[in-house]
Scaffold this motif. Structure first.
Motif, PDB file in Angstrom:
ATOM      1  N   ASN A   1      -2.628   1.147   9.787  1.00  0.00           N
ATOM      2  CA  ASN A   1      -2.464   0.426   8.517  1.00  0.00           C
ATOM      3  C   ASN A   1      -2.069   1.329   7.353  1.00  0.00           C
ATOM      4  OD1 ASN A   1      -3.424  -1.703   9.981  1.00  0.00           O
ATOM      5  ND2 ASN A   1      -5.449  -1.756   9.027  1.00  0.00           N
ATOM      6  N   TRP A   2      -2.111   2.638   7.575  1.00  0.00           N
ATOM      7  CA  TRP A   2      -1.938   3.559   6.442  1.00  0.00           C
ATOM      8  C   TRP A   2      -0.583   4.255   6.491  1.00  0.00           C
ATOM      9  CZ3 TRP A   2      -6.158   5.615   3.096  1.00  0.00           C
ATOM     10  CH2 TRP A   2      -7.298   4.822   3.158  1.00  0.00           C
TER      11      TRP A   2
ATOM     12  N   PHE B   1       0.868  -1.149   0.000  1.00  0.00           N
ATOM     13  CA  PHE B   1       0.000   0.000   0.000  1.00  0.00           C
ATOM     14  C   PHE B   1       0.916   1.213   0.000  1.00  0.00           C
ATOM     15  CE2 PHE B   1      -3.457   2.484   0.521  1.00  0.00           C
ATOM     16  CZ  PHE B   1      -3.983   2.713   1.773  1.00  0.00           C
ATOM     17  N   ARG B   2       1.047   1.849  -1.180  1.00  0.00           N
ATOM     18  CA  ARG B   2       2.037   2.915  -1.328  1.00  0.00           C
ATOM     19  C   ARG B   2       1.507   4.252  -0.814  1.00  0.00           C
ATOM     20  NH1 ARG B   2       3.149   0.444  -6.901  1.00  0.00           N
ATOM     21  NH2 ARG B   2       1.611   1.932  -7.674  1.00  0.00           N
TER      22      ARG B   2
ATOM     23  N   HIS C   1      -3.379   6.341  11.128  1.00  0.00           N
ATOM     24  CA  HIS C   1      -3.996   5.006  11.187  1.00  0.00           C
ATOM     25  C   HIS C   1      -2.880   3.979  11.083  1.00  0.00           C
ATOM     26  CE1 HIS C   1      -6.293   1.484  10.063  1.00  0.00           C
ATOM     27  NE2 HIS C   1      -7.420   2.137  10.217  1.00  0.00           N
TER      28      HIS C   1
ATOM     29  N   GLY D   1     -10.853   4.091  12.596  1.00  0.00           N
ATOM     30  CA  GLY D   1      -9.508   3.688  13.043  1.00  0.00           C
ATOM     31  C   GLY D   1      -8.469   4.795  12.993  1.00  0.00           C
TER      32      GLY D   1
ATOM     33  N   GLU E   1      -0.798   6.266  -3.151  1.00  0.00           N
ATOM     34  CA  GLU E   1      -2.127   5.647  -3.200  1.00  0.00           C
ATOM     35  C   GLU E   1      -2.890   5.959  -1.910  1.00  0.00           C
ATOM     36  OE1 GLU E   1      -0.583   1.730  -5.716  1.00  0.00           O
ATOM     37  OE2 GLU E   1      -0.664   1.678  -3.534  1.00  0.00           O
TER      38      GLU E   1
ATOM     39  N   LEU F   1      -6.531   7.847  -1.458  1.00  0.00           N
ATOM     40  CA  LEU F   1      -7.676   7.179  -0.825  1.00  0.00           C
ATOM     41  C   LEU F   1      -8.078   7.851   0.494  1.00  0.00           C
ATOM     42  CD1 LEU F   1      -6.867   3.430  -1.588  1.00  0.00           C
ATOM     43  CD2 LEU F   1      -8.689   4.830  -2.568  1.00  0.00           C
TER      44      LEU F   1
END
Lengths: 328, 98
Positions: free
Chosen positions: A97-98, A7-8, A95, A73, A11, A15
């Motif tokens: 995950n980001w 997950f770049r 977050h 989140g 990107e 998003l």
């Protein structure tokens, strides 16, 4: 076939704007996608990878927006309290995950009208665009240009920011739909003429002497703010100490020079040993010493500018917002 | 879950679709849990998504992919079915002819 791990950053930023726009729209909150995203869309800035997504939310909707993002989140990053000339204009959401943050603005530095009025003015200068199949509310080109110029104006000594401002000025002068007069008019409505005065000059618009004379206090506040951004937090701590009653000075000096172990751990986002904490304080002290000459020069230069001077112009939210970043 | 030849699909509102040079990322904004991480489609799944999003029917998807990868629809039917099933159950698409 499916991959949920890679997950770049580019990107993620794109998003993150989509998520913010969706959260705002689904909950009837007023939010604008701003800065890099829209500047590039209008050709006001060259494409590049951004570290975060910038979103500007109406001050009245700010808490609801942040709370809803929390359900997805996204948590406010810890920010150690530092005194400021102009209140902190945003909080940063992160977050786990980001690989990017979301900067949620409640006002834009350089706009000296009350924060809610400023947003309302910009809200009238918006349009809807579909990006990644999600509808985003974005500033129109005039408003995007003003936001870009205000961002550059915060860093008058940064050559890259000044290049960006020049690109925006050139684009405005070449575009018949976005005339410099429109940017000037919008800046006047939101009290941003002082902050972008030099860029208006580059576009051939000179501000009347009487108008400049009326705004002399704002000019000094803004110049002190930008100079102190360059000097780092040392400058604002010294100013706070300088302005504090005698009895409080020592308490402030200790607070400025020696962040607590818990504060260091929160800043680094992990546990740290006592030795590492000592090292962090030493480094911090060395940076402060290095900046001292420039800082003292600025303190002398802006003697009359008070740390509290912006409470009047940003009374809508005032100190509550100043401390917002310290909550977790 | 099996599909008929004439089954076609459509992307659900509230699904962010980010197309880059080499891949597609999907983020289901309708679901707070799903919106925590995007799904990344690469290579053949990327191709399948494009055909699904265009509204091609199941038979058409198999035929186009079989031709593109020099194989037969029968050889790829299980992979294509698995991906479409995943997209349906995770709320990215719905049956257009349902």
């Amino acid at each position: 076939m499916l991959d949920q791990t890679t997950f770049r950053q580019d990107e993620a930023v794109s998003l993150a704007h989509a998520l913010s726009a969706y959260v705002a729209s689904a909950n009837s909150l007023r939010a604008l996608s701003i800065k890099g995203f829209t500047l590039e869309m209008y050709g006001l800035r060259s494409k590049r990878v951004h570290a975060d997504a910038d979103v500007w939310v109406h001050p009245d909707d700010f808490d609801d927006f942040v709370e809803t993002m929390h359900l997805y989140g996204w948590e406010a990053r810890f920010q150690r309290f530092t005194p400021r000339l102009i209140p902190n204009h945003s909080i940063t959401l992160a977050h786990q995950n980001w690989p990017c943050d979301i900067d949620v603005h409640w006002f834009f530095p350089g706009c000296f009208a009350p924060a809610d009025k400023v947003f309302d003015v910009f809200w009238r200068h918006t349009r809807k665009v579909s990006v990644n199949q999600v509808s985003h509310t974005v500033p129109d080109k005039t408003a995007a240009a003003l936001i870009g110029l205000l961002h550059s104006a915060r860093h008058p000594f940064d050559p890259s920011k000044q290049r960006e401002a020049n690109q925006i000025c050139n684009e405005i002068m070449m575009d018949s739909a976005v005339r410099p007069e429109l940017v000037q008019g919008l800046a006047a409505e939101v009290g941003a003429t002082v902050a972008i005065q030099q860029f208006l000059g580059k576009m051939g618009i000179n501000i009347a002497e009487e108008q400049l004379a009326e705004a002399v206090d704002l000019r000094r506040t803004w110049d002190a703010h930008t100079d102190m951004l360059e000097s780092g937090t040392t400058a604002v701590w010294l100013r706070l100490i300088q302005q504090a009653p005698f009895r409080q000075k020592w308490r402030l000096i200790v607070k400025a020079a020696f962040p607590t172990h818990a504060e260091i751990e929160t800043l680094k986002g992990r546990r740290v040993s006592r030795r590492e904490a000592r090292g962090y304080r030493r480094e911090r002290f060395a940076v402060a010493l290095k900046r001292l000459p420039h800082t003292v020069w600025n303190l002398l230069r802006y003697r009359g500018v008070s740390l509290k001077s912006t409470e009047v112009t940003h009374q809508t939210l005032g100190d509550n917002m100043l401390h917002r970043g310290t909550r977790r | 879950m099996t599909f008929n030849s004439s089954d076609s699909f459509e992307v659900l509102p509230g699904v962010a679709v980010l197309e880059t040079v080499d891949r597609i990322l999907l983020l289901n904004l309708n679901d707070r849990e799903a919106a925590q991480t995007p799904v990344v489609l690469q290579n053949e799944s990327n191709e399948i998504w494009k055909l699904v999003a265009e509204g091609s029917d199941f038979k058409g998807i198999l035929e186009v992919l079989a031709q593109e990868y020099s194989t037969t629809p029968r050889m790829i039917v299980s992979d294509v079915t698995a991906l479409i099933r995943h997209l349906l159950t995770h709320g990215f698409i719905r049956r257009a002819n349902a």
